[in-house]
Design an enzyme around this catalytic site. Sequence first.
Site: not given
Length: 401
Positions: A205-206
């Site tokens: 993810g980020n």
Amino acid sequence: MKNKKIILAITGSIAAYKAAFLTRLLIKQGAEVQVIMTPSAAAFITPLTLATLSKRPVHTEVISEESWNNHVELGLWADAMVIAPATANTLAKLANGICDSMVGAVYLSAKCPVFFAPAMDLDMWKHPASKKNIETLKSYGNEIIPVGHGELASGLVGDGRMAEPEDIVDFLNNHFNKKLSLKGKVAVVTAGPTYEAIDPVRFIGNRSTGKMGIAIAEKLAARGAKVFLVLGPTSQKTEEEGVETIRVTSAEEMYQAATKHFKKADVAVMAAAVADYRPKTVSDKKIKKKEGDMAVKLERTKDIAKQLGQVKKKGQLTIGFALETNNEKANAKGKIERKNFDFIVLNSLNDKGAGFGHDTNKVTFIFKDGTEKPLKLKLKTEVAIDIVDEIDNLLNISLKK
Ligand code: CTP
């Protein structure tokens, strides 16, 4: 302004005398004006003057000898609340929710947009405490009507003069006219991160929070658009009427939702930080650790912005974001080409206070024809207004073509 219900809250500044002109202008334009005052404002201008001009009794206290004034009812009644003049003291109190006057009580009860027209001496205006209070009020969604420059009551010359009544009325007219400029329009906004599963418990993810995209969705809806907000996994959310949130997790889900809703949309804003890669295979069981290194083979995800850029018809707009650390403008311009954006919002990670996690952002708009519009560091909610202003403009231009 016709039939608009305005609460005019006057606080204790020498500029209070201008509130009489402001009341008269508002009434002349067809507004209903309810004046409320702090006790110190009454030392500068009499309630009788304002009651006569507004044709309504003026409230100065929540509890007076004869009655209790219903601040909640007033807060719900109004289409806008204008605090003019707003002293440094009132700004500080309201930024902190202090409710020791009728003005404070109505402010905390108001459901409508609130506008402040500050008035103070130049050093008070420049003081970090005043600046901080202004930023706090803006973060609540309140609007600040810019102060003027000129001679002040102290005799000094500088910033801090209350905006002229005509300018305050213009500001309000702008607000009411803009308000529903996007009525009948449909928008798609992508926002937040995407999570690409590795196994049932792990993902790639980020750090995107989705705040920028959510702010854009809210501002589009506030002007009357029907908004489909395609939102990745984040704790942020919106309750704004007119925004329908479609929760997604992966880039593929975001792609499906965005392409579906774009078919009937006038504009799409791609503010999401979509993963460019995802694990090629997803284990259906939690992967157990083994001795030595481990590699996860990744494959490209679909590019939502590029796809919308390819299918978009005449009259449909697409707007993208670019987050760059080097060769910023050249990279951003390349993205406009590749993804067929009408304009791109360039964030530079080199700018302090810009990008993921912050409430502020420093961006440059770059248009298809290469023109650039750099903005100063602003709250994300203010950047959202600027973006929606551009969309408003471009949709109007394409309507005229
Ligand atoms: N975007 C998208 N779908 C993707 C990837 C990106 O819609 N799968 C959108 C983003 O929401 C943003 C713009 O495209 O509006 C960003 O372009 P992109 O080329 O992906 O920029 P970066 O992620 O910064 O990638 P890179 O610099 O590696 O090209």
